[in-house]
Scaffold this motif. Sequence first.
Motif, PDB file in Angstrom:
ATOM      1  N   HIS A   1       0.660   3.730  18.379  1.00 24.22           N
ATOM      2  CA  HIS A   1       0.465   2.464  19.071  1.00 24.22           C
ATOM      3  C   HIS A   1       1.799   1.737  19.128  1.00 24.22           C
ATOM      4  CE1 HIS A   1      -1.424  -1.356  20.151  1.00 24.22           C
ATOM      5  NE2 HIS A   1      -0.734  -1.924  19.182  1.00 24.22           N
TER       6      HIS A   1
ATOM      7  N   GLU B   1      -9.288   3.465  15.424  1.00 23.29           N
ATOM      8  CA  GLU B   1      -7.892   3.915  15.336  1.00 23.29           C
ATOM      9  C   GLU B   1      -7.072   2.818  14.674  1.00 23.29           C
ATOM     10  OE1 GLU B   1      -6.445   6.734  16.644  1.00 23.29           O
ATOM     11  OE2 GLU B   1      -7.848   7.492  18.171  1.00 23.29           O
TER      12      GLU B   1
ATOM     13  N   GLY C   1      -6.696   3.563  23.799  1.00 24.20           N
ATOM     14  CA  GLY C   1      -6.804   4.769  22.980  1.00 24.20           C
ATOM     15  C   GLY C   1      -5.474   4.999  22.308  1.00 24.20           C
ATOM     16  N   VAL C   2      -5.443   5.845  21.297  1.00 24.53           N
ATOM     17  CA  VAL C   2      -4.187   6.102  20.593  1.00 24.53           C
ATOM     18  C   VAL C   2      -3.858   7.587  20.645  1.00 24.53           C
ATOM     19  CG1 VAL C   2      -2.910   5.846  18.443  1.00 24.53           C
ATOM     20  CG2 VAL C   2      -4.638   4.150  19.060  1.00 24.53           C
TER      21      VAL C   2
ATOM     22  N   GLY D   1      -5.679   0.063   7.276  1.00 24.54           N
ATOM     23  CA  GLY D   1      -4.520  -0.684   7.759  1.00 24.54           C
ATOM     24  C   GLY D   1      -4.812  -1.276   9.131  1.00 24.54           C
ATOM     25  N   ASP D   2      -3.772  -1.787   9.799  1.00 19.70           N
ATOM     26  CA  ASP D   2      -3.956  -2.504  11.064  1.00 19.70           C
ATOM     27  C   ASP D   2      -4.705  -1.652  12.084  1.00 19.70           C
ATOM     28  OD1 ASP D   2      -2.639  -4.616  10.016  1.00 19.70           O
ATOM     29  OD2 ASP D   2      -0.808  -4.397  11.202  1.00 19.70           O
TER      30      ASP D   2
ATOM     31  N   ARG E   1      -1.961  10.803  19.475  1.00 21.05           N
ATOM     32  CA  ARG E   1      -1.384  11.234  18.187  1.00 21.05           C
ATOM     33  C   ARG E   1      -0.672  12.573  18.374  1.00 21.05           C
ATOM     34  NH1 ARG E   1      -2.497   6.906  14.504  1.00 21.05           N
ATOM     35  NH2 ARG E   1      -4.548   6.117  14.998  1.00 21.05           N
TER      36      ARG E   1
ATOM     37  N   VAL F   1      -3.093   1.948  12.866  1.00 23.67           N
ATOM     38  CA  VAL F   1      -1.724   2.411  13.090  1.00 23.67           C
ATOM     39  C   VAL F   1      -1.520   3.768  12.417  1.00 23.67           C
ATOM     40  CG1 VAL F   1      -0.639   0.156  13.398  1.00 23.67           C
ATOM     41  CG2 VAL F   1      -0.898   1.074  11.104  1.00 23.67           C
TER      42      VAL F   1
ATOM     43  N   VAL G   1      -5.975  -0.838  15.782  1.00 17.06           N
ATOM     44  CA  VAL G   1      -5.408  -1.088  17.109  1.00 17.06           C
ATOM     45  C   VAL G   1      -6.355  -0.719  18.249  1.00 17.06           C
ATOM     46  CG1 VAL G   1      -3.013  -0.949  16.359  1.00 17.06           C
ATOM     47  CG2 VAL G   1      -4.175   1.144  17.059  1.00 17.06           C
ATOM     48  N   TYR G   2      -7.404   0.034  17.959  1.00 18.67           N
ATOM     49  CA  TYR G   2      -8.345   0.409  19.023  1.00 18.67           C
ATOM     50  C   TYR G   2      -9.658   0.865  18.406  1.00 18.67           C
ATOM     51  CZ  TYR G   2     -10.536   3.067  22.779  1.00 18.67           C
ATOM     52  OH  TYR G   2     -11.434   3.545  23.696  1.00 18.67           O
TER      53      TYR G   2
ATOM     54  N   GLY H   1       1.141  -5.920   6.593  1.00 15.76           N
ATOM     55  CA  GLY H   1       0.488  -5.209   7.681  1.00 15.76           C
ATOM     56  C   GLY H   1       1.556  -4.593   8.565  1.00 15.76           C
ATOM     57  N   ALA H   2       1.312  -3.374   9.033  1.00 15.74           N
ATOM     58  CA  ALA H   2       2.345  -2.635   9.759  1.00 15.74           C
ATOM     59  C   ALA H   2       2.780  -3.343  11.047  1.00 15.74           C
ATOM     60  CB  ALA H   2       1.838  -1.227  10.073  1.00 15.74           C
ATOM     61  N   ILE H   3       1.845  -3.983  11.732  1.00 11.41           N
ATOM     62  CA  ILE H   3       2.203  -4.601  13.020  1.00 11.41           C
ATOM     63  C   ILE H   3       3.044  -5.864  12.795  1.00 11.41           C
ATOM     64  CG2 ILE H   3       1.288  -5.685  15.112  1.00 11.41           C
ATOM     65  CD1 ILE H   3      -1.003  -3.641  15.002  1.00 11.41           C
ATOM     66  N   ASP H   4       2.670  -6.676  11.801  1.00 14.15           N
ATOM     67  CA  ASP H   4       3.490  -7.851  11.449  1.00 14.15           C
ATOM     68  C   ASP H   4       4.913  -7.423  11.098  1.00 14.15           C
ATOM     69  OD1 ASP H   4       1.519  -9.655  11.792  1.00 14.15           O
ATOM     70  OD2 ASP H   4       1.154 -10.056   9.666  1.00 14.15           O
TER      71      ASP H   4
ATOM     72  N   ARG I   1       0.869  -1.164   0.000  1.00  8.25           N
ATOM     73  CA  ARG I   1       0.000   0.000   0.000  1.00  8.25           C
ATOM     74  C   ARG I   1       0.914   1.224   0.000  1.00  8.25           C
ATOM     75  NH1 ARG I   1      -4.826   0.777   1.799  1.00  8.25           N
ATOM     76  NH2 ARG I   1      -5.122  -0.861   0.278  1.00  8.25           N
TER      77      ARG I   1
ATOM     78  N   ALA J   1       5.061   2.796   7.798  1.00  9.38           N
ATOM     79  CA  ALA J   1       4.263   2.756   9.034  1.00  9.38           C
ATOM     80  C   ALA J   1       5.035   2.020  10.125  1.00  9.38           C
ATOM     81  CB  ALA J   1       2.906   2.104   8.778  1.00  9.38           C
TER      82      ALA J   1
ATOM     83  N   LEU K   1       3.715   2.089   2.441  1.00 11.92           N
ATOM     84  CA  LEU K   1       3.332   2.313   3.848  1.00 11.92           C
ATOM     85  C   LEU K   1       3.363   0.996   4.607  1.00 11.92           C
ATOM     86  CD1 LEU K   1       0.317   4.753   3.362  1.00 11.92           C
ATOM     87  CD2 LEU K   1       2.713   5.316   3.852  1.00 11.92           C
ATOM     88  N   TRP K   2       2.868  -0.053   3.952  1.00 15.13           N
ATOM     89  CA  TRP K   2       2.982  -1.401   4.502  1.00 15.13           C
ATOM     90  C   TRP K   2       2.780  -2.411   3.392  1.00 15.13           C
ATOM     91  CZ3 TRP K   2      -1.134   1.757   6.372  1.00 15.13           C
ATOM     92  CH2 TRP K   2      -2.385   1.460   5.838  1.00 15.13           C
TER      93      TRP K   2
END
Lengths: 361, 136
Positions: free
Chosen positions: A314, B64, A291-292, B40-41, A294, B66, B43-44, A34-37, A19, A226, A30-31
């Motif tokens: 996150h 939310e 919550g996140v 995208g991923d 920013r 990432v 998270v919340y 997936g960004a977390i993986d 992406r 990301a 951007l990823w």
Amino acid sequence: MTSLRTLPLRDRYAALGARFGEFAGWDMPLWFTGAIDEHMAVRQKAGVFDITHMGRFRLRGAAAASKLGSLFTRDPARLAAGGSAYGFACNDSGGIIDDLIIYRLGDDDYLVICNAANAATVGGLIEGAISGSGVEMAGLREAGTVLLAVQGPAAVDAVGALLTPGVLSIPRRQCREIELGGVSYLFMRTGYTGEDGFEVLVDADAAGAFFDRLIDSGEALPAGLAARDSLRLEAALALHGHDIDETTTPWEAGLSWAVELDHDFRGRDALVEAKDKTTRRLACLVADAPGVIRGHCDVYDGDQVVGTVTSGGHSPMLGKSIALAYLPRRLAREGVSLSVDLRGRRLPAHTVKRPFYSHPE
Amino acid sequence: MTTDSQIPDDLLYSTEHEWLRVEGGRATVGITDHAQDQLGDIVYIDLPKAGLAVSFMAKFAEIESVKVASEVFAPASGEVVEVNPALEDSPELVNKDPYGEGWLVVLRLTDAAEADKLLSPAAYRELVNKELGEHQ
């Protein structure tokens, strides 16, 4: 709309399902999966990022060290061949124009790597400084080179196994040029993830084959911006334009280790004057509820605004939101309970020691 | 460019990328495969509590990822009668299964005629392809 600059290896990334998004005028992955993986792959094994967008200038000439030294908070003349130094180009007030790394490739031979968004500014500064000195400058980004960052605990061994075991003996923060099959690679054992690894500078043709071999070997996952951002945030590494800029000094950012006051450089007098007089400091915040956080969120001590978040997101390793914010010095220490305003909702948070995460030794 | 995201035939869609599955006087609500792919991923997710009254296309939740915070709009007016309890610990279910385990809430509908304002699967596919084209 201005057209975006394209990475030489873009087709490969598109074929892998990347992406894309705009960053500093470049069309960047951007990823992928997936960004977390991708974040976790870099923490546990290895990931490969394309950071070709970053500015890079090679300076050759007898006066290179002194001219670069006049611009930067680090004195390049002190580097041994193969050494590197992280530092800043400051303005006359000691504010940070950009953060960058200077590599000494050989006698009178230096490489400067800076942020993509500031490449024109830094290039202009260097051009001005070397004018008439006989130092030659080459903009490598424009010369068709690719910069790949292979990062993670398995990254160094993976590069060693795929290309040459010669890279295994390059110490941390050192660099070495190695020619393989007629292609010149510059291996820099530096990065922006809080993990070990290499940043590899090589011509675009060879870069594609290197990237393919890395991915095909299964040793490294392709990773995007990301994950690069969440990794650097967990490592509490400042991002220029967010956590540091022309209105912040290295003292406030907690980066005094990257300033050598015992050489002359632009902004030095202002930094000498400002030292020990800072009223705020970049602090690390961890959310105490879901919550996140920013960038640009206000930080509260009770009902009083005491600062603004410069970077937030996150943390995959902590499973919580983390953030950087400038806070008054009295609050910029460990274990202070604060809260952050998330569009009207007050999220409890507390300060922690920098960084949020570091790789276990 | 045409989307390869899933757009099930048995759902209705909003222009803001929510889906609605009507069953009697109730409807399950979620975000589309295309929406989760763009975010995208995740998270919340900030979900409303059961009992909240929502009105057509008013904001009722926040997701939310990432990358970004995104508002979710109610594709129908009604009362929230169920909230997906799994999303508190596993918000990634919306990425993995946006039309199944990643559902957000169940609404008791107060205005059955509103369904006429939503998009058919074909109309929604057209909207997604148009948006993808604009981003090229």
